[in-house]
Design an enzyme around this catalytic site. Structure first.
Site, short mmCIF file in Angstrom:
data_model
loop_
_atom_site.label_atom_id
_atom_site.label_comp_id
_atom_site.label_asym_id
_atom_site.label_seq_id
_atom_site.Cartn_x
_atom_site.Cartn_y
_atom_site.Cartn_z
N GLY A 37 0.92 5.46 1.13
CA GLY A 37 0.33 6.56 1.87
C GLY A 37 1.03 7.86 1.57
O GLY A 37 1.99 7.90 0.79
N SER A 75 27.32 -18.96 34.76
CA SER A 75 27.42 -20.42 34.75
C SER A 75 26.31 -21.09 33.96
O SER A 75 26.39 -22.27 33.65
CB SER A 75 27.38 -20.94 36.19
OG SER A 75 26.10 -20.68 36.78
N ASP A 109 -9.24 8.67 14.27
CA ASP A 109 -9.38 8.47 12.82
C ASP A 109 -9.98 7.10 12.51
O ASP A 109 -9.54 6.42 11.60
CB ASP A 109 -8.04 8.63 12.12
CG ASP A 109 -8.19 8.83 10.61
OD1 ASP A 109 -9.25 9.33 10.18
OD2 ASP A 109 -7.25 8.48 9.87
N GLU A 168 8.47 0.03 39.78
CA GLU A 168 7.55 -1.03 40.19
C GLU A 168 6.26 -0.97 39.38
O GLU A 168 5.70 -2.01 39.01
CB GLU A 168 7.25 -0.89 41.69
CG GLU A 168 8.43 -1.27 42.58
CD GLU A 168 8.21 -0.91 44.04
OE1 GLU A 168 8.79 -1.58 44.89
OE2 GLU A 168 7.46 0.06 44.32
N ASP A 226 12.46 -25.07 39.76
CA ASP A 226 13.43 -26.11 39.41
C ASP A 226 12.72 -27.41 39.03
O ASP A 226 12.24 -28.14 39.88
CB ASP A 226 14.36 -26.33 40.61
CG ASP A 226 15.38 -27.43 40.37
OD1 ASP A 226 15.66 -27.74 39.19
OD2 ASP A 226 15.88 -27.98 41.37
N SER A 261 8.44 -0.66 50.40
CA SER A 261 8.65 0.72 50.83
C SER A 261 7.36 1.38 51.29
O SER A 261 7.39 2.46 51.86
CB SER A 261 9.25 1.54 49.68
OG SER A 261 8.32 1.63 48.60
N GLU A 319 14.20 -23.58 32.44
CA GLU A 319 13.27 -23.51 33.58
C GLU A 319 12.85 -22.07 33.84
O GLU A 319 11.69 -21.79 34.18
CB GLU A 319 13.95 -24.11 34.82
CG GLU A 319 14.17 -25.62 34.71
CD GLU A 319 15.12 -26.16 35.75
OE1 GLU A 319 15.04 -27.36 36.04
OE2 GLU A 319 15.95 -25.38 36.28
N THR A 371 5.28 4.03 2.53
CA THR A 371 4.81 2.87 1.77
C THR A 371 4.86 1.64 2.66
O THR A 371 5.78 1.49 3.47
CB THR A 371 5.70 2.65 0.54
OG1 THR A 371 5.72 3.85 -0.24
CG2 THR A 371 5.16 1.51 -0.32
N GLY A 409 0.82 -1.20 0.00
CA GLY A 409 0.00 0.00 0.00
C GLY A 409 0.86 1.25 0.00
O GLY A 409 2.04 1.21 0.31
#
Length: 535
Positions: A81, A462, A196, A433, A492, A426, A503, A85, A79
């Protein structure tokens, strides 16, 4: 045709329409007889901005991105615009096809143009996860273009389907309207006004399924705060609300537009039309709705009642998106739901509260790695809730916010959500958070996010997260009262006393393990319609 970008950046802000003069009856109240025009595609913007050449070496996205051609192969054009494009593109690693909208940076002349592109990407990330909104895969930038890679919708436009059919049965129109207004409700609940909506901006994923609709093109969409008034005149003539023409509007304008689409679905013609654009605007401002011409005498009073309430001239008296979904004509079996659905942020918070501490910390790590455009919408929501601008949401602010959004949660339930999001204990929910608790969980599908989070915990590289490493991570996040062995044991799977990457991924991607408990992501999914402290 696939995800065309027609109009994404075409309907730009402009100085407004002239105030209407005396309207002749012939222009503002024509009968929809056999000579009535069919709705036309809105190919032209309401105004065309003057543009000149400029240096394109700057970053539109604000940061460097990978080269799109290292990740995707660009194919045929889907298309065209005004600003760019859309191409078919294929991900090299998976072979999956997507749509890529490539926006020419040379056409982004003003600061506002650049902000529009950024905001469209931000909003697509913010709305991610809704089944009827096209999903964004990523955004990339090179010296000449900004590329937005998104879900491919190859089934064509709803507009073309309407033209083929003429109009729909009431039941099918109701089902389609339910999808369209559901998108509006989702947008509004996350503080986004589309601005729109039109049939061309809904694509079908599957050409054989009329209801596989996806909303596209958020180029004119904006974040809004409750009570905020907008004055820039944008949209498409057939669908624009009267208050938009009068430069004093809010999210109610989206409901008007959805009402226009419903009228077209049932009759095949727009409710407000004339031979000229100004004539259309005059008809909109007069607001007369023709229910006398065919096929309206044969349609139900309930359908007409809903249209009247969606096309109410007074925005304050117009139905909200949720009220539309509760209207008997829309509801299954004509019965409205007995309670509002959880707004988006509320449901996210509820999900978050059921997670273990490791998953919450991992989400915090992922949240910190997200780009600005991915979290811009949540940042706006946090600012709306943080009414004293302290940088943290208190229990009272959370309680007031949820009450404003129509929540009926008891104080003890709100406290549970608060405690769940307040990972460092806190007593407040800080910005990090909040983002961790409310990011959409589709971020957990991205390998780079999962790997980065795992490597954060696996300090020694590790390939395993040990009890000692988990203890160190909790200390870094000021998290106490954690039974590390219990977390390891929960995740685990092979009982070797540590967590490997497989895991870890399984833990991050599995569903809510505690059905029925409230989670923070679920609870901050409130509607922004009445966000506390927003002006």
């Amino acid at each position: 045709m696939g995800n065309a970008c027609r109009g994404s950046f075409g309907g730009k802000t402009f100085q407004g329409y002239p105030q209407p003069q005396d309207h002749s009856e012939s222009n503002s109240n024509p009968k929809h007889n056999s000579d009535s025009p069919k709705p036309k595609k809105e190919q032209q913007p309401l105004v065309t901005m003057n543009r000149t050449s400029t240096n394109q070496s700057y970053y539109v996205l604000g940061h460097k991105t990978p080269n799109i051609r290292d990740l995707y192969t660009l194919g045929r054009k889907l298309g065209q615009g005004q600003f760019g494009t859309t191409y078919l593109c294929t991900e090299l690693s998976s072979g999956i096809d997507y749509a890529c909208k490539s926006i020419a940076k040379r056409k982004l002349i003003s600061k506002e143009d650049v902000e529009d592109v950024r905001r469209e990407i931000q909003i697509m990330h913010h709305l991610a996860g809704h089944k009827n909104i096209v999903s964004i895969k990523g955004a990339y930038e090179d010296p000449l273009y900004v590329h937005i890679v998104m879900e491919l919708c190859g089934g064509g436009e709803l507009f073309d389907r309407i033209i083929q059919r003429g109009h729909y049965t009431e039941r099918k129109a109701a089902d389609l309207t339910k999808i369209i207004v559901g998108v509006v409700e989702a947008c509004h609940s996350l503080g986004v006004m589309h601005r729109d909506l039109k049939p061309e901006n809904f694509l079908l994923v599957n050409k054989d399924d009329d209801f596989s609709l996806k909303a596209i093109d958020f180029g004119l969409s904006v974040f809004f705060k409750p009570g905020q008034i907008f004055t820039d005149v944008v949209g498409s003539p057939y669908y624009v609300a009267p208050e938009v023409l009068l430069k004093h509007y809010g999210p109610e304008a989206d409901v008007w537009t959805a009402g226009v689409i419903l009228y077209i679905l049932l009759s095949g013609v727009p409710p407000f039309w004339a031979e000229t654009q100004q004539g259309i605007f005059d008809a909109v401002l007069k607001g007369h709705i023709d229910f006398d011409s065919d096929p309206w005498p044969l349609l139900s009073e309930s359908a007409k009642d809903l249209i009247r309430k969606m096309l109410c001239m007074r925005p304050s008296e117009r139905l909200t998106a949720h009220e539309v979904l509760c209207h008997p004509w829309i509801c299954e079996n004509g019965v409205a739901p007995d309670r509002a659905l959880d707004p988006a942020v509320l449901s996210r918070l509820k999900h978050f509260s059921a997670m273990n501490k490791l998953k919450k910390m991992a989400l915090r790590v992922i949240a910190e790695s997200l780009s600005e455009e991915e979290i811009a919408g949540l940042k706006e929501m946090f600012k709306a809730m943080d009414t004293d601008n302290s940088g943290a949401i208190t229990f009272d602010e959370l309680k007031a916010g949820l009450r404003k959004y129509g929540s009926t949660l008891k104080d003890i339930e709100i406290r549970e959500l608060m405690d769940a999001a307040d990972v460092d204990n806190s007593g407040t929910i800080d910005y990090g958070e909040f983002i961790a608790a409310t990011i959409h969980l589709n971020k957990l599908d991205r390998e780079e996010h999962l790997m980065a989070a795992f490597q954060y915990f696996d300090k020694d590289g590790s390939g395993y997260i040990t009890v000692d490493e988990l203890q160190q991570a909790c200390a870094d996040h000021n998290i106490t009262d954690v039974f590390f062995e219990d977390i390891i044991r929960e995740v685990d799977q092979d009982n070797d006393g540590r967590i490997d990457y497989g895991e870890f991924v399984a833990m991050m991607q599995k569903g809510n393990p505690c059905i029925g408990r409230r989670t923070m992501r679920n609870s901050l999914n409130f509607s922004m319609r009445d966000a506390p402290g927003a002006h």
